[in-house]
Design an enzyme around this catalytic site. Sequence first.
Site, mmCIF file in Angstrom:
data_model
loop_
_atom_site.group_PDB
_atom_site.id
_atom_site.type_symbol
_atom_site.label_atom_id
_atom_site.label_comp_id
_atom_site.label_asym_id
_atom_site.label_seq_id
_atom_site.Cartn_x
_atom_site.Cartn_y
_atom_site.Cartn_z
ATOM 1 N N ASP A 1 12.902 -3.907 -5.968
ATOM 2 C CA ASP A 1 13.227 -4.859 -4.899
ATOM 3 C C ASP A 1 13.823 -6.096 -5.571
ATOM 4 O O ASP A 1 13.205 -7.159 -5.645
ATOM 5 C CB ASP A 1 11.954 -5.197 -4.122
ATOM 6 C CG ASP A 1 11.369 -3.962 -3.456
ATOM 7 O OD1 ASP A 1 11.761 -3.660 -2.329
ATOM 8 O OD2 ASP A 1 10.556 -3.274 -4.094
ATOM 9 N N VAL B 1 10.425 2.380 -11.565
ATOM 10 C CA VAL B 1 9.859 3.687 -11.921
ATOM 11 C C VAL B 1 10.520 4.735 -11.018
ATOM 12 O O VAL B 1 10.580 4.560 -9.799
ATOM 13 C CB VAL B 1 8.325 3.707 -11.756
ATOM 14 C CG1 VAL B 1 7.757 5.085 -12.068
ATOM 15 C CG2 VAL B 1 7.693 2.655 -12.665
ATOM 16 N N GLY C 1 8.275 -5.554 -8.816
ATOM 17 C CA GLY C 1 9.194 -4.540 -9.330
ATOM 18 C C GLY C 1 10.654 -4.947 -9.173
ATOM 19 O O GLY C 1 11.040 -5.562 -8.179
ATOM 20 N N GLU D 1 3.347 5.641 -8.328
ATOM 21 C CA GLU D 1 3.434 5.312 -9.751
ATOM 22 C C GLU D 1 4.174 3.985 -10.004
ATOM 23 O O GLU D 1 3.877 3.299 -10.975
ATOM 24 C CB GLU D 1 4.125 6.485 -10.472
ATOM 25 C CG GLU D 1 3.936 6.533 -11.959
ATOM 26 C CD GLU D 1 2.492 6.394 -12.440
ATOM 27 O OE1 GLU D 1 2.274 5.622 -13.392
ATOM 28 O OE2 GLU D 1 1.579 7.028 -11.867
ATOM 29 N N GLY D 2 5.115 3.627 -9.120
ATOM 30 C CA GLY D 2 5.800 2.334 -9.270
ATOM 31 C C GLY D 2 4.800 1.189 -9.180
ATOM 32 O O GLY D 2 4.779 0.281 -10.029
ATOM 33 N N HIS D 3 3.948 1.229 -8.141
ATOM 34 C CA HIS D 3 2.910 0.193 -7.998
ATOM 35 C C HIS D 3 1.939 0.240 -9.179
ATOM 36 O O HIS D 3 1.549 -0.800 -9.714
ATOM 37 C CB HIS D 3 2.088 0.439 -6.724
ATOM 38 C CG HIS D 3 2.861 0.399 -5.440
ATOM 39 N ND1 HIS D 3 2.986 1.493 -4.619
ATOM 40 C CD2 HIS D 3 3.514 -0.617 -4.808
ATOM 41 C CE1 HIS D 3 3.684 1.175 -3.549
ATOM 42 N NE2 HIS D 3 4.026 -0.104 -3.629
ATOM 43 N N GLY E 1 0.793 -1.226 0.000
ATOM 44 C CA GLY E 1 0.000 0.000 0.000
ATOM 45 C C GLY E 1 0.824 1.273 0.000
ATOM 46 O O GLY E 1 2.031 1.252 -0.258
ATOM 47 N N GLN F 1 14.130 -9.394 -3.722
ATOM 48 C CA GLN F 1 12.795 -9.958 -3.490
ATOM 49 C C GLN F 1 12.286 -10.667 -4.749
ATOM 50 O O GLN F 1 11.754 -11.783 -4.677
ATOM 51 C CB GLN F 1 11.841 -8.823 -3.092
ATOM 52 C CG GLN F 1 10.387 -9.204 -3.087
ATOM 53 C CD GLN F 1 9.511 -8.085 -2.567
ATOM 54 O OE1 GLN F 1 9.484 -7.830 -1.373
ATOM 55 N NE2 GLN F 1 8.806 -7.409 -3.453
HETATM 56 P P1 AMP Z 1 5.820 -2.555 -1.718
HETATM 57 O O1 AMP Z 1 4.461 -1.992 -1.519
HETATM 58 O O2 AMP Z 1 6.913 -1.591 -1.440
HETATM 59 O O3 AMP Z 1 5.989 -3.892 -1.052
HETATM 60 O O4 AMP Z 1 5.940 -2.850 -3.280
HETATM 61 C C1 AMP Z 1 5.006 -3.653 -3.956
HETATM 62 C C2 AMP Z 1 5.538 -3.981 -5.321
HETATM 63 O O5 AMP Z 1 5.772 -2.780 -6.048
HETATM 64 C C3 AMP Z 1 6.885 -4.724 -5.271
HETATM 65 O O6 AMP Z 1 6.905 -5.714 -6.272
HETATM 66 C C4 AMP Z 1 7.870 -3.631 -5.549
HETATM 67 O O7 AMP Z 1 9.069 -4.078 -6.132
HETATM 68 C C5 AMP Z 1 7.098 -2.775 -6.534
HETATM 69 N N1 AMP Z 1 7.648 -1.415 -6.562
HETATM 70 C C6 AMP Z 1 7.833 -0.589 -5.500
HETATM 71 N N2 AMP Z 1 8.439 0.554 -5.895
HETATM 72 C C7 AMP Z 1 8.632 0.441 -7.233
HETATM 73 C C8 AMP Z 1 9.218 1.276 -8.225
HETATM 74 N N3 AMP Z 1 9.727 2.470 -7.929
HETATM 75 N N4 AMP Z 1 9.264 0.831 -9.496
HETATM 76 C C9 AMP Z 1 8.759 -0.394 -9.816
HETATM 77 N N5 AMP Z 1 8.199 -1.232 -8.926
HETATM 78 C C10 AMP Z 1 8.132 -0.823 -7.657
#
Ligand code: AMP
Length: 281
Positions: free
Chosen positions: A150, A176, A147, A35-37, A31, A153
């Site tokens: 990580d 992103v 993404g 924009e990455g999500h 959550g 991961q």
């Molecule tokens: P998180 O909510 O941080 O656990 O991220 C959820 C998913 O979004 C994971 O697969 C992350 O790698 C991906 N994600 C987070 N930030 C970015 C980003 N800047 N660019 C691309 N994917 C992202």
Amino acid sequence: MKQILFVSEMRRYGSEARKAGKTVGLVPTMGKLHEGHLSLMRKANAECDLAVTSIFVNPTQFSPDEDYGSYPRDPEGDSALAEEVSVDALFCPGVDEIYSPNACTKLHLPGLEDKLCGRFRPIHFSGVATVVLKFLNIVRPDKAYFGEKDYQQLLVIKRLAKDLNVETEIVGCPIVREPDGVAMSSRNVYLNAEERESARSLYQSLSLAQSLAESGERRASVLKEKIKEIICGRPHTKIQYISICHPETLEEMEEVQSIALVALAVWVGKARLIDNCILKC
Ligand code: AMP
């Protein structure tokens, strides 16, 4: 957009989709969407009939001294953003819904979970691997999107899917960035204006390493020193690690062969930021 709180309902949604011959793409997140999500959700939407996003701040991947309690949460904002990118179902289970009090099964990936971030977050990847497998079992998506931000991961999840014969295809998606190069992250909200300025040094140092490698510098020690100079030249920064390693095994390299991963974790104020890039020479 359908809002789902319970595992039983999420299972039913997935199995009805399969019965109707529809493909499902899952985007697991914690959550505070950005924009990455959203880029992952758009890809899931483009490649699958139905896009499902989960929002779950997973307690088992945080050590007691980490930011589980203060991790940014914005359920209303998240719901509006997911709706904007046409997510079909938003799965937001509570902790009790995901973990029964006597749950004791944990996945381990020795050799992968203990490198890079795992050296400093010893329970982290076991927690991530276990919860992601649970979500894959609940939703049973055709594809799941993660993404490259990580990187470790993504590698852990690809490996567990392969080792455990998971049917879901694991799809990696590019990082992103903000216009100034800072990788988007939910934790960027922890940064004040001066720290946000210092956060630019991560991408700047990765870009320098990339151009040095392209012009023939292969010594990891030299590349690391250049990265360090840039980051340590900025206020409020503290490097946790700089790694130059094999992109599949994460084994440290002394010399960059044809390809290497550069991965960083840096404290900027109270935000622990990670970033990475692939070096090719
Ligand atoms: P998180 O909510 O941080 O656990 O991220 C959820 C998913 O979004 C994971 O697969 C992350 O790698 C991906 N994600 C987070 N930030 C970015 C980003 N800047 N660019 C691309 N994917 C992202």
